[in-house]
Enzyme design. Structure first.
Site, PDB file in Angstrom:
ATOM      1  N   HIS A  89      44.244  36.979  11.974  1.00 50.24           N
ATOM      2  CA  HIS A  89      45.137  37.407  10.893  1.00 50.24           C
ATOM      3  C   HIS A  89      45.467  38.893  11.082  1.00 50.24           C
ATOM      4  O   HIS A  89      44.568  39.733  11.202  1.00 50.24           O
ATOM      5  CB  HIS A  89      44.442  37.163   9.555  1.00 50.24           C
ATOM      6  CG  HIS A  89      45.289  37.394   8.347  1.00 50.24           C
ATOM      7  ND1 HIS A  89      46.206  36.485   7.893  1.00 50.24           N
ATOM      8  CD2 HIS A  89      45.341  38.430   7.485  1.00 50.24           C
ATOM      9  CE1 HIS A  89      46.789  36.946   6.794  1.00 50.24           C
ATOM     10  NE2 HIS A  89      46.288  38.145   6.532  1.00 50.24           N
ATOM     11  N   HIS A 120      50.817  38.725   8.706  1.00 49.81           N
ATOM     12  CA  HIS A 120      51.059  38.866   7.272  1.00 49.81           C
ATOM     13  C   HIS A 120      51.806  40.179   7.043  1.00 49.81           C
ATOM     14  O   HIS A 120      51.221  41.258   7.115  1.00 49.81           O
ATOM     15  CB  HIS A 120      49.689  38.857   6.549  1.00 49.81           C
ATOM     16  CG  HIS A 120      49.764  39.026   5.073  1.00 49.81           C
ATOM     17  ND1 HIS A 120      48.635  39.243   4.304  1.00 49.81           N
ATOM     18  CD2 HIS A 120      50.797  38.991   4.204  1.00 49.81           C
ATOM     19  CE1 HIS A 120      48.985  39.351   3.039  1.00 49.81           C
ATOM     20  NE2 HIS A 120      50.291  39.211   2.946  1.00 49.81           N
ATOM     21  N   MET A 139      53.222  42.773   4.862  1.00 49.77           N
ATOM     22  CA  MET A 139      53.246  43.377   3.519  1.00 49.77           C
ATOM     23  C   MET A 139      54.197  44.565   3.607  1.00 49.77           C
ATOM     24  O   MET A 139      53.778  45.733   3.575  1.00 49.77           O
ATOM     25  CB  MET A 139      51.832  43.800   3.111  1.00 49.77           C
ATOM     26  CG  MET A 139      50.960  42.606   2.741  1.00 49.77           C
ATOM     27  SD  MET A 139      49.208  43.001   2.717  1.00 49.77           S
ATOM     28  CE  MET A 139      48.824  42.779   4.452  1.00 49.77           C
ATOM     29  N   ASP A 144      47.328  42.052   9.508  1.00 47.51           N
ATOM     30  CA  ASP A 144      47.846  42.591   8.240  1.00 47.51           C
ATOM     31  C   ASP A 144      48.716  43.811   8.485  1.00 47.51           C
ATOM     32  O   ASP A 144      48.209  44.901   8.782  1.00 47.51           O
ATOM     33  CB  ASP A 144      46.670  42.992   7.338  1.00 47.51           C
ATOM     34  CG  ASP A 144      46.039  41.797   6.654  1.00 47.51           C
ATOM     35  OD1 ASP A 144      46.780  40.978   6.077  1.00 47.51           O
ATOM     36  OD2 ASP A 144      44.797  41.685   6.685  1.00 47.51           O
ATOM     37  N   SER A 153      40.604  38.759   9.615  1.00 42.49           N
ATOM     38  CA  SER A 153      41.619  39.811   9.511  1.00 42.49           C
ATOM     39  C   SER A 153      41.157  41.053  10.257  1.00 42.49           C
ATOM     40  O   SER A 153      40.130  41.659   9.911  1.00 42.49           O
ATOM     41  CB  SER A 153      41.859  40.188   8.050  1.00 42.49           C
ATOM     42  OG  SER A 153      42.553  41.426   8.009  1.00 42.49           O
ATOM     43  N   MET A 192      47.441  35.122  -2.356  1.00 43.15           N
ATOM     44  CA  MET A 192      46.639  36.357  -2.368  1.00 43.15           C
ATOM     45  C   MET A 192      45.602  36.273  -3.487  1.00 43.15           C
ATOM     46  O   MET A 192      45.949  36.095  -4.652  1.00 43.15           O
ATOM     47  CB  MET A 192      47.523  37.582  -2.620  1.00 43.15           C
ATOM     48  CG  MET A 192      48.468  37.952  -1.493  1.00 43.15           C
ATOM     49  SD  MET A 192      47.697  38.147   0.123  1.00 43.15           S
ATOM     50  CE  MET A 192      46.486  39.446  -0.191  1.00 43.15           C
ATOM     51  N   ASP A 209      43.754  34.544   0.928  1.00 48.54           N
ATOM     52  CA  ASP A 209      43.542  35.854   1.547  1.00 48.54           C
ATOM     53  C   ASP A 209      43.052  36.860   0.512  1.00 48.54           C
ATOM     54  O   ASP A 209      43.762  37.158  -0.457  1.00 48.54           O
ATOM     55  CB  ASP A 209      44.884  36.310   2.146  1.00 48.54           C
ATOM     56  CG  ASP A 209      44.782  37.606   2.938  1.00 48.54           C
ATOM     57  OD1 ASP A 209      43.664  38.117   3.113  1.00 48.54           O
ATOM     58  OD2 ASP A 209      45.841  38.096   3.381  1.00 48.54           O
ATOM     59  N   MET A 231      51.107  46.627   7.028  1.00 48.79           N
ATOM     60  CA  MET A 231      51.410  47.316   5.760  1.00 48.79           C
ATOM     61  C   MET A 231      52.274  48.531   6.054  1.00 48.79           C
ATOM     62  O   MET A 231      51.986  49.283   6.986  1.00 48.79           O
ATOM     63  CB  MET A 231      50.111  47.794   5.109  1.00 48.79           C
ATOM     64  CG  MET A 231      49.118  46.683   4.857  1.00 48.79           C
ATOM     65  SD  MET A 231      47.620  47.348   4.143  1.00 48.79           S
ATOM     66  CE  MET A 231      46.632  45.858   4.035  1.00 48.79           C
TER      67      MET A 231
HETATM   68  C1  DX5 Z   1      44.844  42.523   1.875  1.00 55.64           C
HETATM   69  C2  DX5 Z   1      44.962  41.810   3.213  1.00 55.64           C
HETATM   70  C3  DX5 Z   1      43.788  40.955   3.525  1.00 55.64           C
HETATM   71  C4  DX5 Z   1      42.510  41.712   3.667  1.00 55.64           C
HETATM   72  C5  DX5 Z   1      41.352  40.781   3.609  1.00 55.64           C
HETATM   73  O1  DX5 Z   1      45.999  43.217   1.622  1.00 55.64           O
HETATM   74  O2  DX5 Z   1      46.093  40.989   3.222  1.00 55.64           O
HETATM   75  O3  DX5 Z   1      44.036  40.163   4.678  1.00 55.64           O
HETATM   76  O4  DX5 Z   1      42.451  42.432   4.842  1.00 55.64           O
HETATM   77  O5  DX5 Z   1      40.210  41.559   3.647  1.00 55.64           O
HETATM   78  P1  DX5 Z   1      38.864  41.125   2.905  1.00 55.64           P
HETATM   79  O6  DX5 Z   1      38.474  39.787   3.489  1.00 55.64           O
HETATM   80  O7  DX5 Z   1      37.936  42.220   3.231  1.00 55.64           O
HETATM   81  O8  DX5 Z   1      39.193  40.992   1.439  1.00 55.64           O
HETATM   82 ZN    ZN Z   2      46.440  39.399   4.842  1.00 56.64          ZN
END
Ligand code: DX5
Ligand code: ZN
Length: 222
Positions: free
Chosen positions: A35, A68, A70, A37, A12, A139, A177, A39
């Protein structure tokens, strides 16, 4: 449908140095997927980056992008992530009232569709839609931040999904994840995961490529 060599390791970039993303992506060239992320500061209480950064990542790597989302209203924004080069778009079931229509829309664009669920959302409520998806992202932390501790109770969801997918011979991957590292990846593989997201365990390591190799070894079951 493409077949994948398991385990699939997906670093990620949330944990990467954003000022040196190209360099960081080159340092993880042995990854399977990247990956991404996204947000929005509404669905989760944190803001990361959007479609322009996703497109820049896509230009800097030949790896598949596992995006991903969010975010609230994923229907409204999905096209910009498809155009940015996503190979799989994962949205949250809590953020939409019609996950199946959105999955069909994404798949009609020629890419994979995935759904994710927060730790508190029961998988039992969504088992009937699994056949419509290429991937389910479980998750194992509350979405929103990297570097949190793994929640082992979420592996029960993985086991439930594994049984369903195997019994019905579905072509759906299970990805996990949150908090995946050398201490948590083997139990996740044993529970039935195919793909593993790791942020801090990869980009926080002295040698990110070696960390990926180590995670892949630990997730490979005999
Ligand atoms: C959390 C994200 C994850 C996160 C994983 O909201 O979706 O992908 O970045 O990070 P680590 O591996 O550090 O938990
Ligand atoms: Zn993620």
């Amino acid at each position: 449908m493409t077949t994948f060599t398991r385990p699939i390791i997906a670093p990620s970039i949330l944990a990467a140095d954003f000022a040196a993303l190209g360099e960081q992506l080159r340092a993880t060239d042995n990854a399977d997927w990247i990956h991404v992320d996204v947000m929005d500061g509404h669905f989760v209480p944190n803001l990361s980056f959007g479609a322009d950064v996703t497109a820049a990542v896509n230009r800097s790597t030949d790896k598949q992008l596992d995006v991903h989302l969010m975010i609230e209203n994923p229907e409204k924004w999905v096209d910009s992530y498809i155009d940015a080069g996503a190979d799989c778009v994962i949205f949250h079931v809590e953020a939409t009232s019609d996950p199946v229509s959105l999955a069909k829309y994404i798949k009609a664009k020629g890419i994979r569709a995935g759904f994710s669920l927060r730790p508190g959302t029961p998988i039992e409520d969504y088992l009937d839609i699994v056949p419509e998806f290429d991937l389910v992202l479980v998750m194992s932390v509350e979405p929103g931040f990297g570097g949190q501790s793994f929640m082992p109770d979420q592996l029960e969801k993985v086991r439930t999904l594994r049984s369903l997918i195997d019994e019905q011979n579905l072509k759906c991957l299970i990805e996990i994840d949150g908090g995946i590292n050398a201490s948590t990846i083997t139990q996740s593989a044993e529970a039935g995961c195919d793909a593993f997201v790791a942020g801090s365990a990869v980009y926080g390591a002295m040698d990110p490529a070696a960390a990926i190799d180590e995670l892949r070894k630990l997730a490979t079951l005999d």
